[in-house]
Each structure stands twice: as structure tokens, then as C-alpha cells.
Design an enzyme around this catalytic site. Structure first.
Site, PDB file in Angstrom:
ATOM      1  N   ARG A  60      49.193  -8.298 -47.447  1.00  0.00           N
ATOM      2  CA  ARG A  60      48.985  -8.465 -46.004  1.00  0.00           C
ATOM      3  C   ARG A  60      47.514  -8.375 -45.611  1.00  0.00           C
ATOM      4  NH1 ARG A  60      52.769  -4.666 -42.685  1.00  0.00           N
ATOM      5  NH2 ARG A  60      52.764  -3.319 -44.536  1.00  0.00           N
ATOM      6  N   TYR A 111      47.853   8.567 -52.520  1.00  0.00           N
ATOM      7  CA  TYR A 111      47.849   7.109 -52.416  1.00  0.00           C
ATOM      8  C   TYR A 111      46.450   6.623 -52.068  1.00  0.00           C
ATOM      9  CZ  TYR A 111      52.850   7.674 -52.567  1.00  0.00           C
ATOM     10  OH  TYR A 111      54.112   8.000 -52.968  1.00  0.00           O
ATOM     11  N   TYR A 158       7.177  -7.420 -57.032  1.00  0.00           N
ATOM     12  CA  TYR A 158       8.053  -8.299 -57.807  1.00  0.00           C
ATOM     13  C   TYR A 158       7.290  -9.542 -58.241  1.00  0.00           C
ATOM     14  CZ  TYR A 158      12.283 -11.055 -58.883  1.00  0.00           C
ATOM     15  OH  TYR A 158      13.253 -11.813 -59.507  1.00  0.00           O
ATOM     16  N   ALA A 213      47.621   0.672 -57.369  1.00  0.00           N
ATOM     17  CA  ALA A 213      47.950  -0.544 -58.101  1.00  0.00           C
ATOM     18  C   ALA A 213      48.285  -1.726 -57.211  1.00  0.00           C
ATOM     19  CB  ALA A 213      49.127  -0.276 -59.044  1.00  0.00           C
ATOM     20  N   SER A 235      -5.131  -1.973 -42.619  1.00  0.00           N
ATOM     21  CA  SER A 235      -4.097  -2.890 -42.163  1.00  0.00           C
ATOM     22  C   SER A 235      -4.136  -4.191 -42.951  1.00  0.00           C
ATOM     23  CB  SER A 235      -4.269  -3.186 -40.675  1.00  0.00           C
ATOM     24  OG  SER A 235      -4.089  -2.015 -39.906  1.00  0.00           O
ATOM     25  N   ASN A 274      58.484  11.120 -44.199  1.00  0.00           N
ATOM     26  CA  ASN A 274      57.875  11.298 -45.516  1.00  0.00           C
ATOM     27  C   ASN A 274      56.522  10.598 -45.579  1.00  0.00           C
ATOM     28  OD1 ASN A 274      57.496  11.660 -48.324  1.00  0.00           O
ATOM     29  ND2 ASN A 274      58.515   9.704 -48.745  1.00  0.00           N
ATOM     30  N   GLY A 281      57.551   0.097 -58.184  1.00  0.00           N
ATOM     31  CA  GLY A 281      57.804   1.242 -57.328  1.00  0.00           C
ATOM     32  C   GLY A 281      56.927   2.430 -57.652  1.00  0.00           C
ATOM     33  N   ASP A 310      45.512   4.094 -50.520  1.00  0.00           N
ATOM     34  CA  ASP A 310      45.350   3.423 -49.226  1.00  0.00           C
ATOM     35  C   ASP A 310      45.656   4.354 -48.056  1.00  0.00           C
ATOM     36  OD1 ASP A 310      48.051   3.690 -49.553  1.00  0.00           O
ATOM     37  OD2 ASP A 310      48.552   1.597 -49.127  1.00  0.00           O
TER      38      ASP A 310
END
Length: 450
Positions: free
Chosen positions: A16, A104, A368, A11, A386, A168, A81, A106
Site C-alpha cells: 500500500r 514490528y 576536489y 519482512a 575575501s 492487540n 504470517g 513499521d
């Protein structure tokens, strides 16, 4: 045995990064950061996958659908949080009975083996930790005789707690029922005024539940918060992929110049030359060779095929066994059957080429019309001269030939020779007279300019 569910937190805006793009969508190994977490989590064969999105939720949802079509995306409207983020996923886990692993979006380097160890651990709450060379501002894991006692964030830690090196990662595993019971009891009574997911450890221990730590290498826990960290992560990712390719029996003649994507698959005894770049969705079978300075994405190269140097294979390019694609050739959404040769300076798009056909230099499928794409069909054992322009939709039959310099706008039957160019006319002496006239005109203009 109970199943697993996966919650991926995605989220954050990533301020940064200085970007309008959600942080988890920045590319690493030609795939969004989010894809790395989802790919690692897929090793657990999860019964449920929930992605918690916030900033750029629609974009995040689209990316999640590519890499984990079964994923459910839930919205965290306010970023309050990690504990608050996981609470948003609880309704999607209703009636799920099993283990929940929180990852996570990231943090791209956690290995599937680490997640398996996390899922197999027997404690009520399991936290993934690591011994940090420089613990810095990481949260600390406080352990005791009974296992993990609590997690303390750096901002809230005492000097003694900050001296702990066991840190952690943020990755947590817990029984779904335990998670649902503890999350509503989290408070934001801390320095950041956020609801920390890590506080469930202390809540669990207060109830007499068990908590333990599973450890991994610090490199697996690397999070991406800035462009500089993303660049360093790219270098680490490429180093890991090169090492894996070499270990798997792939020859890389200049490993440091080869760039892989997250989903690149290369068989043993394949040879990859210098300065080859893999975009998403490339599979190369055993014994194939990709020569220097090629760019490949969304393609499949079969055993014995050779590609390059200086070739580009785009999405939908399918090369059968013993196909040769040479220098300055581009293939897009085209199937080349066994033994086809496309030597040089050619574009094949929206086409099928039959086995053992030879495509001459400078051939172009004109696919196209400015609005729609059209298909070119070339039969087996044909010979395309060719500088042939194949104006699609058009079919060239088996064993047919086209004359060099032809514009082919009508179907060519099997075994036929098609010539689609103006008849040559020779004008004796005209070249000399024309050059004399041009030189005289040049002299006249030079005199007038003085």
C-alpha cells in the site's frame, strides 16, 4: 536476572506504500522506520537483536547495521504470517535463556518505558494492549479472572468479541524456551491462512501457563501502512520532539517550523530559530544558537557557537566553542577551532581552521580535483582575505594573511602575507572610449535589424 532478546519483524513489502523501497526503510524523522523500533528496543540493553527481513533484505540489513551494529538479520523468504516470521529467528536464539520481546519495524512510537514494563512483567506470555477509541479491525484481547485468555483476530471474531475495546498491538514478550516450544505448534487454520504469533496465548493457556496484558496509550501502537499514514506519523513525531526539546530547556522561537531527526541532541539553553531542519547525527551543546533557515546534518556545535541564518552544516562539521558561522556559509568535513569566524558566502570542505582565525567573505576551499578530495590546513590567528580560493592540498600558517581575490596554490608560511592575483593596470580614459564604441555598435545593429 535473565537478559532480554529483541526480535524485530521487518519482512513486509508494504504494497500500500506503492514503492520499490521496503516499508520499514521509509523515513520518519530522517531515519528509517526500522531505526525507531531498534532505538526503542535498545533501552532494554538486549543481549541479542534479530531482524527478520524479507522484501529488500539486503537493504534492510544495511539499515539495521547502522542503527544496531550487533543485530543479526535472518531471512523470511515467504511471508506466511507473524508466527512464521518469528520462527525464522529461533535458530539465532539457540542457547539464549531469557525474555524475548517481539517488535514490528513499521510501528515507530512505542516508548522505551513501555518495553521495560513489558520485559518486567512476570507472566509466561505478556501481550501489549491498548484501549482503542475506534477498535475497527484490530485483534481483540479476551481476558478473564486469570488474566489474558486468548487473542482473536477481527476476521475470526464473533460479534461479542468485536465489541471488546481492548486491542492487540502485536507486541509480545515470552520466555525464549516457551516461545521455541509453542511456535512449531501454530497452525494456519484461520481466514487468512497465516500463522499468527498471537495464537501462542491460547496454546500457553492450554498448557496451564500464565498470560497477561500490559497496556499503553493507543498512540504508541500506530502502524504505518500508507503514505498518508507516514505523513501523519511525521507530524506526530515532530510534535513529540518539539515538546521534548522545550521540556528539556531548549528555546524554540517558532516550534512548529523546526524539524528534528530521530537522533537530534540539543543541550539546555540552546536557541533554535525559525525554519531550522535537522538531518541525522546532529549534536548541539548548551548555550549554542542556530538562527533561522539553517540545515544541519552530521555535525557538532559547541557551547557559545552561533550558526546562521541561512547556513548549511554537512557531515563532519565540527564547531568548537564561540565559533561563528554566518549566512550562506557551508561547512563539510571541517573542524573549526575555538573563536573562528566565518561570516558569509563561504565554503569550507575537508579543512581544519585554527583558533580565532577570520575567514573573509567568498572564501572557498577548492578541495576536489575531479577524482579525489584534498585537505586545507589554516593555522591559528590567521586572516583569510575575501574571495580567496584555497587550492588544496595547501597550508596557510599561523598568523598568516591572504590578500583579497587571491588564488592560493602554494603553502603560506607562518606570519606571511600571500597575494596570488594579477597586478592591477589602469588605462586612463579607456572606459569612456570603450562605452562610446559599444553604444555606437548597438545603434548600428538596431538600424540593420529594421
Amino acid at each position: 536476572m535473565m537478559g532480554n532478546a529483541l526480535i524485530v519483524l521487518a519482512a513486509g513489502q508494504g504494497t500500500r506504500m506503492n514503492s520499490d523501497l521496503p516499508k520499514v526503510l521509509h523515513p520518519l524523522g530522517a531515519a528509517p522506520l526500522l531505526a525507531h523500533a531498534l532505538t526503542a528496543g535498545a533501552a532494554l540493553a538486549p543481549e541479542r537483536v534479530i531482524v527478520v527481513a524479507g522484501h529488500g533484505a539486503e537493504q534492510v540489513g544495511k539499515a539495521a547495521a547502522v542503527w544496531a551494529p550487533e543485530a543479526e538479520v535472518v531471512l523470511q523468504a515467504e511471508q506466511l504470517g507473524t508466527g512464521h516470521a518469528v520462527r525464522q529467528a529461533l535458530p539465532a536464539l539457540e542457547r539464549f535463556e531469557g525474555r524475548v520481546i517481539v517488535l514490528y519495524g513499521d510501528t515507530p512510537f512505542i516508548r522505551p518505558e513501555t518495553l521495560e514494563a513489558l520485559a518486567e512483567a512476570t507472566a509466561d506470555v505478556v501481550v501489549l494492549g491498548f484501549e482503542a477509541a475506534e477498535p475497527g479491525r484490530y485483534g481483540r484481547l479476551v481476558t478473564g479472572p486469570a488474566g489474558l485468555e486468548r487473542i482473536v483476530e477481527f476476521k475470526d471474531a464473533t460479534e461479542a468479541e468485536r465489541a471488546i475495546a481492548l486491542c492487540n498491538s502485536g507486541v509480545i514478550s515470552a520466555d525464549a524456551a516457551t516461545l521455541a516450544r509453542l511456535l512449531p505448534r501454530l497452525t494456519n487454520d484461520n481466514a487468512a491462512h497465516e500463522y499468527y504469533l498471537t495464537d501462542i496465548v491460547a496454546l500457553a493457556r492450554a498448557e496451564g501457563l500464565s498470560a497477561k496484558v500490559v497496556t499503553c496509550a493507543e498512540a504508541e501502537t500506530l502502524g504505518i501502512n500508507t503514505r498518508a499514514e507516514l505523513a501523519r506519523a511525521e507530524a506526530l513525531f515532530q510534535a513529540r520532539m518539539r515538546a521534548e526539546a522545550l521540556d528539556n530547556g531548549v528555546t524554540l522561537t517558532a516550534p512548529e517550523t523546526v524539524f528534528f531527526a530521530l537522533d537530534t541532541h540539543i543541550g539546555r539553553d540552546a536557541v533554535i530559530g525559525p525554519n531550522v531542519v535537522f538531518g541525522p547525527g546532529v549534536t548541539i551543546e548548551s548555550g549554542a544558537e542556530v538562527r533561522a533557515f539553517c540545515h544541519l546534518e552530521g555535525c557538532h556545535i559547541s557551547r557559545g557557537a552561533t550558526v546562521g541564518p541561512f547556513a548549511r552544516l554537512r557531515p563532519g562539521a565540527e564547531l568548537a566553542e564561540d565559533v561563528h558561522v554566518g549566512n550562506f556559509v557551508e561547512i563539510k568535513n571541517a573542524v573549526l577551532d575555538e573563536g573562528v569566524k566565518v561570516g558569509h558566502l563561504t565554503y569550507l570542505g575537508d579543512a581544519h581552521v585554527g583558533e580565532h582565525t577570520n575567514i573573509g567573505a567568498g572564501t572557498v576551499t577548492c578541495n576536489y580535483d575531479g577524482v579525489m578530495k584534498h585537505h586545507t590546513e589554516i593555522g591559528a590567528h590567521a586572516f583569510i582575505g575575501s574571495d580567496t580560493m584555497l587550492v588544496a592540498p595547501v597550508t596557510v600558517g599561523a598568523r598568516a594573511m591572504t590578500g583579497s581575490g587571491s588564488v592560493i596554490s602554494e603553502n603560506v608560511p607562518d606570519d606571511a602575507l600571500a597575494i596570488g592575483r594579477a597586478r592591477q593596470v589602469n588605462k586612463p580614459g579607456l572606459a569612456v572610449r570603450l562605452m562610446e564604441k559599444l553604444r555606437a555598435e548597438k545603434v548600428r545593429r538596431q538600424k540593420e535589424s529594421k
